[in-house]
Design a protein around this motif. Sequence first.
Motif, PDB file in Angstrom:
ATOM      1  N   GLN A 569       0.837  -1.212   0.000  1.00  0.00           N
ATOM      2  CA  GLN A 569       0.000   0.000   0.000  1.00  0.00           C
ATOM      3  C   GLN A 569       0.870   1.261   0.000  1.00  0.00           C
ATOM      4  O   GLN A 569       0.626   2.200  -0.759  1.00  0.00           O
ATOM      5  N   LYS A 573       1.338   3.982  -3.271  1.00  0.00           N
ATOM      6  CA  LYS A 573       1.121   5.439  -3.149  1.00  0.00           C
ATOM      7  C   LYS A 573       2.424   6.203  -3.387  1.00  0.00           C
ATOM      8  O   LYS A 573       2.441   7.229  -4.084  1.00  0.00           O
ATOM      9  N   PRO A 618      -3.083  16.473   0.322  1.00  0.00           N
ATOM     10  CA  PRO A 618      -3.738  15.304   0.950  1.00  0.00           C
ATOM     11  C   PRO A 618      -3.060  13.975   0.613  1.00  0.00           C
ATOM     12  O   PRO A 618      -3.080  13.051   1.423  1.00  0.00           O
ATOM     13  N   HIS A 619      -2.438  13.872  -0.579  1.00  0.00           N
ATOM     14  CA  HIS A 619      -1.724  12.635  -0.910  1.00  0.00           C
ATOM     15  C   HIS A 619      -0.532  12.431   0.021  1.00  0.00           C
ATOM     16  O   HIS A 619      -0.250  11.307   0.444  1.00  0.00           O
ATOM     17  N   GLU A 621      -0.319  13.657   3.077  1.00  0.00           N
ATOM     18  CA  GLU A 621      -0.875  13.344   4.392  1.00  0.00           C
ATOM     19  C   GLU A 621      -1.342  11.887   4.457  1.00  0.00           C
ATOM     20  O   GLU A 621      -1.186  11.220   5.481  1.00  0.00           O
ATOM     21  N   GLU A 622      -1.904  11.396   3.336  1.00  0.00           N
ATOM     22  CA  GLU A 622      -2.320   9.989   3.297  1.00  0.00           C
ATOM     23  C   GLU A 622      -1.102   9.076   3.433  1.00  0.00           C
ATOM     24  O   GLU A 622      -1.124   8.070   4.155  1.00  0.00           O
ATOM     25  N   GLU A 624       1.636   9.831   4.980  1.00  0.00           N
ATOM     26  CA  GLU A 624       2.084   9.925   6.376  1.00  0.00           C
ATOM     27  C   GLU A 624       1.299   8.940   7.247  1.00  0.00           C
ATOM     28  O   GLU A 624       1.856   8.295   8.149  1.00  0.00           O
ATOM     29  N   LYS A 625      -0.013   8.823   7.003  1.00  0.00           N
ATOM     30  CA  LYS A 625      -0.827   7.880   7.780  1.00  0.00           C
ATOM     31  C   LYS A 625      -0.370   6.437   7.520  1.00  0.00           C
ATOM     32  O   LYS A 625      -0.240   5.629   8.440  1.00  0.00           O
ATOM     33  N   ILE A 626      -0.140   6.120   6.220  1.00  0.00           N
ATOM     34  CA  ILE A 626       0.334   4.766   5.893  1.00  0.00           C
ATOM     35  C   ILE A 626       1.702   4.526   6.532  1.00  0.00           C
ATOM     36  O   ILE A 626       1.984   3.452   7.061  1.00  0.00           O
TER      37      ILE A 626
END
Length: 839
Positions: A569, A573, A618-619, A621-622, A624-626
């Motif tokens: 994942q 990204k 936002p990509h 930030e996404e 960073e979450k992953i």
Amino acid sequence: MLLLEVISGETLPKPDRGKMRFHKIANVNKALDFIASKGVKLVSIGAEEIVDGNLKMTLGMIWTIILRFAIQDISVEEMTAKEGLLLWCQRKTAPYKNVNVQNFHLSFKDGLAFCALIHRHRPDLIDYNKLSKDNPLENLNTAFDVAEKYLDIPRMLDPDDLVNTAMPDERAVMTYVSSYYHCFSGAQKAETAANRICKVLKVNQENERLMEEYERLASDLLEWIRRTMPWLSSRQTDNSLAGVQKKLEEYRTYRRKHKPPRVEQKAKLETNFNTLQTKLRLSNRPAYMPTEGKMVSDIANAWKGLELSEKSFEEWLLSEMMRLERLEHLAQKFKHKADIHEDWTRGKEEMLQSQDFRQCKLNELKALKKKHEAFESDLAAHQDRVEQIAAIAQELNTLEYHDSASVNARCQRICDQWDRLGNLTQRRRQALDEAERILEKIDILHLEFAKRAAPFNNWLDGTREDLVDMFIVHTMEEIQGLIDAHSQFKATLGEADKEYNSIVGLVREVEATVQKYQVPGGLENPYTTLTANDLTKKWSDVRQLVPQRDQTLQAELRKQQNNEMVRRQFAEKANQVGPWIERQMDAVTAIGMGLQGSLEDQLHRLKEYEQGVYAYKPHIEELEKIHQAVQEGMIFENRYTQYTMETLRVGWEQLLTSINRNINEVENQILTRDSKGITQDQLNEFRSSFNHFDKNRTGRLAPEEFKSCLVSLGYSIGKDRQGEIDFQRILAVVDPNSTGYVHFDAFLDFMTRETTDTDTAEQVIDSFRILAGDKPYILPDELRRELPPDQAEYCIQRMPPYKGPNAVPGALDYMSFSTALYGESDLKCYRLPLFISDG
């Protein structure tokens, strides 16, 4: 001839002194020749008609003289004399009510226009607010009286004629108004000079404000970096996994919340610095040098040090997590093995010290001896376990486990007890050997059971220990290896089952024999404490632990499969975001090279890219979450992508910095173009020539490339020694720090200076000289009278006292002040000195 001498200020040829007609005609011809020499064409005007007293022709010639010598020199914005004088009147009277100058007849009938002209330049002579449009005679007499008494302008007009004539004589009014213009021309020069000085001072004040803003932002950013560095450099923890995880969470908060505003502050700082330097160059001011330690290079070095510390800090945190995770695993393993060993040794010392064999019969003694041999075998089998426990304790010490003291103490107790068991075993063996000579008979069957049951029991203990042994893995390969090893172990269970049934069969045979022959005490095996029930229970435990181990391994397999999914994942990204950042960087760099439309087009496209980049956030930030899930899953490598979160963060920050820097450069180029008056075609020509010689697209030229670029633009540089001297002088201007390269902004600044005019220190000095009435110094009252209040006080506070001859109290040195505004040389850069008064 006298009239011409007075009005022109020049001397005519001496007149003929005779009184006869031809003498008079000759004198008039001398006057007409003088007028013609000034480029004035006289049509149908002859000396005879004037000598004969032709009134119309005489008046026409006088008007021609007035028009040429009193009015024609008047010029406002390159208009004709009449238009220029009319425009001057309109500008000066624009703020006054009831005055609307459109011509030189009706517009002046009510006298208010004359009064307005006087009040505009000498408000102390007329109270304009008391005048009324309904009193034209009073207004005209007031203006004419004041002009004659205080301004030395003679009455040329009759107020009654102006009021009572439907259309006053335009030439007469124009002649009289021209006297006002010449009277106030000195004031006009002072106003022009004051405007120039105000313009220069405003530029200086704005530059000082930008300098102060830069110093404040630089100090704040450097102080933040100084406060942050000790935290990033610290390697202190409580040596626990929870403590390191807390530090990692603090670091995530720092990267997400605390650092991004500082990235923006750094970009703003660079933008402000570049804008300031551009404004200084455009206003012909010396370049700004920040205070020591606050140069752009100092900030860049501090920032680079911060990023290196961040990378080192994060790597240390991850290595600490791996180390402490292994420590926790080792500590649990030590405790588990120590518990098993201490449970096994419980009661062994008392047993070895027992004197029970003293009362035994022969068979009982032999049984005791065999039992002791079995114990020795068991003891030897436990030697590896003790060594494993000591090895684990040593590794915990090497890795600096936080509770090493208790581990060492327990390990020492186990080792000491092991030594005692060895000594006691040896002593008991010697005692049994001594008694063996007397007691010989041994129960072979019991002995066989004891010999086979002891290693099998030991195998059962080891197997149970292995089946509940804890493990830690990080990859699919590692868990698959454990699963394969477990499968191989399960393949040996068939042989183990045969061994179990064979050993239990010995017990069954003993039981059958005892039951058959009724042997007293025969069921008790004198050689071992193990029973068939012990083996049966342990074997049952092993058979139950095998499927439990299967479940544990499968659970770990699912965890590693989930980690693999997280890797994929993140990689999916990251493999989108990374190339996107690279494409945006290439596009921004291409725009920064210029020649893609006008500067406004480039600026518009850069701002579109800027909006697109922020919209893309936002990509990031996404990701960073992953990435947080990656770290929480203890995932330390990812073979599916070349990108790491750190490289993407750096690429993102570099992209934002590049866009901001390019926007700032284009805005500065627009500022240069507009303020210097160069055209878009000129700017394109400069950019095209620069790019042509910038082969590697580095944004800079070597000296020889720069020389070729100048030649391509038509700049003549000789090949002789003088030509080299001229070129070195130019290099000193465009590369004052001798870096060996010429950047585009310095090149553009040089070319605009070569093709446009700028204000100079000499112009400012001339302006102050006009306000000072040609004195080498100026007084505070003169500055307050001629300049706006804030500009006047700005000069008074910064001008040094005048020390020259004939100085009066309070005299200020405007020459030194003006020179300081522009530095001491065109080829050197100095910080602008601030002159502070004693107050």
